[in-house]
Design a protein around this motif. Structure first.
Motif, short mmCIF file in Angstrom:
data_model
loop_
_atom_site.label_atom_id
_atom_site.label_comp_id
_atom_site.label_asym_id
_atom_site.label_seq_id
_atom_site.Cartn_x
_atom_site.Cartn_y
_atom_site.Cartn_z
N VAL A 187 0.81 -1.22 0.00
CA VAL A 187 0.00 0.00 0.00
C VAL A 187 0.84 1.27 0.00
O VAL A 187 0.30 2.36 0.01
CB VAL A 187 -0.96 0.02 1.21
CG1 VAL A 187 -2.00 -1.08 1.09
CG2 VAL A 187 -0.19 -0.11 2.51
N ARG A 188 2.18 1.12 0.01
CA ARG A 188 3.02 2.31 0.07
C ARG A 188 2.82 3.24 -1.12
O ARG A 188 2.63 4.46 -0.94
CB ARG A 188 4.48 1.89 0.21
CG ARG A 188 5.43 3.04 0.54
CD ARG A 188 6.83 2.51 0.73
NE ARG A 188 6.90 1.63 1.88
CZ ARG A 188 7.59 0.52 1.92
NH1 ARG A 188 8.27 0.13 0.87
NH2 ARG A 188 7.63 -0.22 3.01
N PRO A 189 2.82 2.73 -2.38
CA PRO A 189 2.57 3.65 -3.51
C PRO A 189 1.19 4.30 -3.43
O PRO A 189 1.03 5.48 -3.77
CB PRO A 189 2.70 2.75 -4.74
CG PRO A 189 3.54 1.60 -4.28
CD PRO A 189 3.17 1.38 -2.85
N ALA A 190 0.18 3.53 -2.98
CA ALA A 190 -1.16 4.09 -2.87
C ALA A 190 -1.21 5.22 -1.84
O ALA A 190 -1.86 6.25 -2.06
CB ALA A 190 -2.15 2.98 -2.47
N LEU A 191 -0.51 5.05 -0.72
CA LEU A 191 -0.50 6.09 0.30
C LEU A 191 0.26 7.32 -0.15
O LEU A 191 -0.07 8.44 0.24
CB LEU A 191 0.10 5.54 1.59
CG LEU A 191 -0.72 4.47 2.33
CD1 LEU A 191 -0.01 4.01 3.58
CD2 LEU A 191 -2.10 5.01 2.68
N GLU A 192 1.27 7.14 -0.98
CA GLU A 192 1.99 8.30 -1.51
C GLU A 192 1.06 9.15 -2.37
O GLU A 192 1.08 10.38 -2.30
CB GLU A 192 3.20 7.82 -2.32
CG GLU A 192 4.30 7.22 -1.44
CD GLU A 192 5.42 6.59 -2.25
OE1 GLU A 192 5.22 6.40 -3.48
OE2 GLU A 192 6.48 6.28 -1.68
#
Length: 499
Positions: A187-192
């Motif tokens: 989910v890191r890219p989504a949170l960015e």
């Protein structure tokens, strides 16, 4: 085009369509405002549904976090719907937010930070991230209260409650920035991308607060455009199913934002000290914020200390594991050659009169097992032999695998005790080895050498035991030979061929 590029193009197209219909089309102001609010509600509802659907592809804490984020956005959509219905009949000009809508907005403001911290893999990291978010949000609220809200509140201004949305957005953005470093890789890219959307949401709520305090807000104004854009960006941020499905195989990265909360805290500290001095009075609200900040800092430090203790334990366990691996054979778990030689050197460095015996054990019939059944079966045979050697040796003896099918045993019972032990080893190896349903037989040629402190060196004893072992092989294998000076020089060539 990649999925990310497709989403970017769709997001730009949606914002352009909104601008054309709401901002450029020749619609009456009241109609344009209603269309604008309907578009915002629709965008929020779509975002909520997309994130809730993504939760179905996740598991555990990640599923709870993604689902809670979608639920929070759906609560925002429902709150906006109630607000729109309340202001529909008055053309959307200077519309107060109903109490029910405010309650639903509060669900979003509370649920979103909690949802984001659930996307952190370690529970202690989640707690620290939540505390960091509270620290940042409370610090910003203290500064905003001291410099803006407090003076206007004491002057009797109205509409100040709308500023709470901006403060909540600042908290959410802070938590998102903190979470990105510790978040699960899936989910890191989504949170960015979501962080960008929340920055736009912060701009929309801030402009809304300004227009409300100034008495100029109406449906269709700039805040609506910013809200719509924020939700379009949040829709583009929804993680893909394939990414969430492969979450377990993705690697972590270390966060470098652990000191970020102390930047606004330092600003709040300076403000909390300077304002009472300048005003010659202590604001009760400012005092309360200061106490809350102190509490958050103390709890955060306690959590950090707990993390550090846990890290110390893990490092200690890792060091012990590395030390064990450096001194032991990876296959059998026995001592390796380095540890055996160190133990032999320590035994020969003991008190005078002590007797040291070395057994050099070379398996007979091991190569046919490898050739016939493969190396995996050969490895199981070596493990089984190691277990029998350990069971035969005395508690104080050192059993080692020197390499290949060669083993050694260090005993402090002297040459006589070593001869008895060698006989026990032959007896222990006589029964066939049961290798998962396959019975195989191995024997051993054993050479024995004895020495005492001050009279022998480790290298000398190993060479003598090795020479005796080759003599056992030349004598017919599966037997024991004690070293004798007559064995020198050792015919290495014939011994090697006998192996």
């Amino acid at each position: 085009m990649t999925t990310r590029q497709v989403r970017f193009v769709a997001a730009v197209a949606a914002v352009l369509a909104y601008c054309v219909v709401v901002r450029l089309a020749p619609l009456p102001a009241a109609v344009g405002g209603r269309v604008s609010q309907l578009a915002v509600v629709a965008a929020a509802a779509v975002v909520g549904v997309l994130w809730c659907r993504a939760a179905r592809w996740s598991t555990g804490r990640l599923r709870a976090g993604v689902g809670m984020l979608g639920t929070g956005v759906l609560a925002w959509a429902l709150a906006e719907t109630l607000w729109l219905a309340h202001g529909w009949s008055i053309d959307g000009a200077d519309v107060p937010i109903p109490a029910a809508a405010n309650a639903l907005f509060a669900v979003t403001m509370i649920g979103t930070p909690v949802a984001t911290v659930l996307m952190v893999r370690r529970p202690t990291a989640s707690l620290r991230t939540l505390l960091d978010g509270l620290l940042i949000g409370t610090s910003l609220l203290l500064v905003v209260w001291a410099l803006a809200i407090g003076p206007q509140y004491r002057a009797g201004a109205t509409g100040l409650g709308s500023i709470a949305y901006s403060v909540a957005d600042a908290l959410i953005v802070s938590v998102l920035v903190l979470v990105i470093g510790d978040a699960r890789p899936a989910v890191r890219p989504a949170l960015e991308v979501a962080a960008v959307g929340m920055v736009i949401m912060f701009a929309g709520d801030s402009s809304y607060a300004y227009l409300v305090v100034d008495g100029q807000y109406r449906f269709g104004a700039l805040p609506d455009l910013l809200w719509f854009t924020a939700f379009v960006v949040l829709a583009a941020a929804v993680p893909r199913r394939s990414t969430l499905a492969g979450e377990a195989s993705m690697t972590e990265r270390q966060s470098s934002r652990h000191n970020l909360p102390y930047v606004p805290f330092s600003l709040a500290f300076v403000t909390a000290v300077a304002v009472p001095i300048a005003q010659h009075r202590v604001d009760p609200a400012l005092y309360g914020f200061s106490l809350a900040l102190a509490l958050f800092v103390v709890i955060r430090q306690l959590v950090t200390m707990t993390d550090n203790r846990s890290l110390t334990r893990r490092l200690s366990a890792a060091v012990d594991d590395l030390r064990f691996r450096a001194n032991h054979d990876a296959l059998t778990g026995l001592a390796n050659r380095a540890l055996f030689e160190d133990s032999l050197e320590a035994a020969l460095g003991g008190k005078a009169g002590a007797r040291v015996g070395v057994l050099y054990v070379d398996l007979d019939g091991f190569k046919p097992i490898n050739d016939a059944y493969g190396h995996e079966c050969g490895d199981r045979a070596l493990v089984a032999v190691a277990e029998r050697l350990l069971a035969t040796a005395a508690p104080g003896d050192v059993v080692a695998r020197l390499g290949g099918d060669e083993f050694a045993i260090l005993t402090t019972t002297g040459p006589d005790g070593a001869v008895l032990l060698a006989g026990d080893v032959l007896d222990a190896l006589r029964p066939p080895l049961d290798l998962t349903g396959r019975s195989v037989a191995v024997g051993a040629s054993i050479g024995i050498a004895g020495g005492e402190p001050g009279a022998s060196s480790p290298g000398q004893l190993l060479r003598e035991a090795d020479a005796a072992m080759y003599a056992a092989k030349r004598g017919g294998r599966n037997r024991v030979v004690a070293f004798d000076a007559a064995l020198w020089p050792d015919p290495v060539g014939s011994g090697a061929s006998a192996a």
